[in-house]
Design an enzyme around this catalytic site. Structure first.
Site, short mmCIF file in Angstrom:
data_model
loop_
_atom_site.label_atom_id
_atom_site.label_comp_id
_atom_site.label_asym_id
_atom_site.label_seq_id
_atom_site.Cartn_x
_atom_site.Cartn_y
_atom_site.Cartn_z
N ALA A 119 -9.23 2.70 5.11
CA ALA A 119 -9.98 2.84 4.15
C ALA A 119 -10.60 4.15 3.96
CB ALA A 119 -11.33 1.79 4.19
N VAL A 120 -10.26 5.11 2.78
CA VAL A 120 -10.63 6.35 2.84
C VAL A 120 -12.00 6.85 2.20
CG1 VAL A 120 -8.06 7.02 2.69
CG2 VAL A 120 -9.55 6.91 0.74
N SER B 229 -6.14 3.25 -6.12
CA SER B 229 -5.58 4.15 -4.92
C SER B 229 -5.74 5.56 -5.35
CB SER B 229 -4.15 3.71 -4.61
OG SER B 229 -3.88 2.40 -4.00
N GLU C 194 -9.39 6.54 -4.70
CA GLU C 194 -9.65 6.61 -3.26
C GLU C 194 -9.16 7.83 -2.55
OE1 GLU C 194 -9.50 1.49 -3.43
OE2 GLU C 194 -7.71 2.61 -2.54
N GLN C 195 -7.82 8.11 -2.85
CA GLN C 195 -7.17 9.21 -2.27
C GLN C 195 -7.66 10.76 -3.08
OE1 GLN C 195 -2.96 9.45 -1.45
NE2 GLN C 195 -2.74 6.89 -1.54
N HIS D 98 0.88 -1.28 -0.11
CA HIS D 98 0.02 -0.06 -0.08
C HIS D 98 0.97 1.32 0.07
CE1 HIS D 98 -4.23 -1.20 0.47
NE2 HIS D 98 -3.52 -2.44 0.71
N PRO D 99 0.50 2.51 -0.69
CA PRO D 99 1.22 3.68 -0.95
C PRO D 99 0.89 4.37 0.55
CG PRO D 99 -0.74 3.71 -2.02
CD PRO D 99 -0.65 2.25 -1.60
#
Length: 165
Positions: A117-118, A79, A82-83, A62-63
């Site tokens: 989990a964003v 990702s 999500e971010q 994961h970053p």
């Protein structure tokens, strides 16, 4: 669905860890018709039965949140979305500095990046969780990070397979 198609479609549910989808398929855990909950159960079983080193590898895949990969455009599409959805692509210089400091401190302390989990969270929610969780024990944080990875996978699968498909 054959094995190659299954891995191609669902191998990214757990970040950069297609071995989980492969093991679920090989174990006969994939049942047609596919549902998000069914695929998630199969993948989660294989994540939980993986060795500790393999699970750590999944966490380390994961970053960092709002980290170097995000700035360089090197995130997976999942990702990145999500971010961005949490506003992490629009941080002020001060906010970015705070995320960077927390990312560095967290990774140094625990040996893997901060994972949350964003989806549905704003940057302030994420920072608050970051600041709360950095004081956890390694064992507590390892359990929390694994639970968050499973939640991220579930959310990704729900976007790929509508529950009533």
């Amino acid at each position: 669905m054959d094995k190659a198609d299954f891995i191609s479609r669902f191998g990214g549910a757990f970040e950069h860890s297609p071995f989980i989808a492969e093991r679920a398929y090989d174990a006969g855990l994939v049942v047609e018709p596919l549902s998000a909950s069914g695929v998630h159960a199969a993948l989660t079983e294989k994540f939980r039965s993986a060795s500790q080193d393999e699970r750590l590898g999944v966490l380390r895949a994961h970053p960092d949140l709002a980290g170097k990969l995000a700035i360089a455009g090197g995130l997976t599409e999942d990702s990145r979305k999500e971010q961005a959805g949490a506003g992490l692509d629009r941080l002020s210089p001060e906010e970015h500095a705070r995320f960077t400091a927390l990312n560095d401190a967290y990774t140094t302390k625990f040996g893997f990046p901060f994972i949350i989990a964003v989806k549905g969270l704003a940057k302030d929610d994420i920072l608050a969780a970051f600041e709360r969780r950095i004081d956890n024990s390694r064992e507590t944080e390892l359990d929390t990070a694994c639970a968050q990875v499973e939640k991220i996978a579930r959310l990704r699968l729900e976007s790929l397979i509508p529950e009533n498909s």
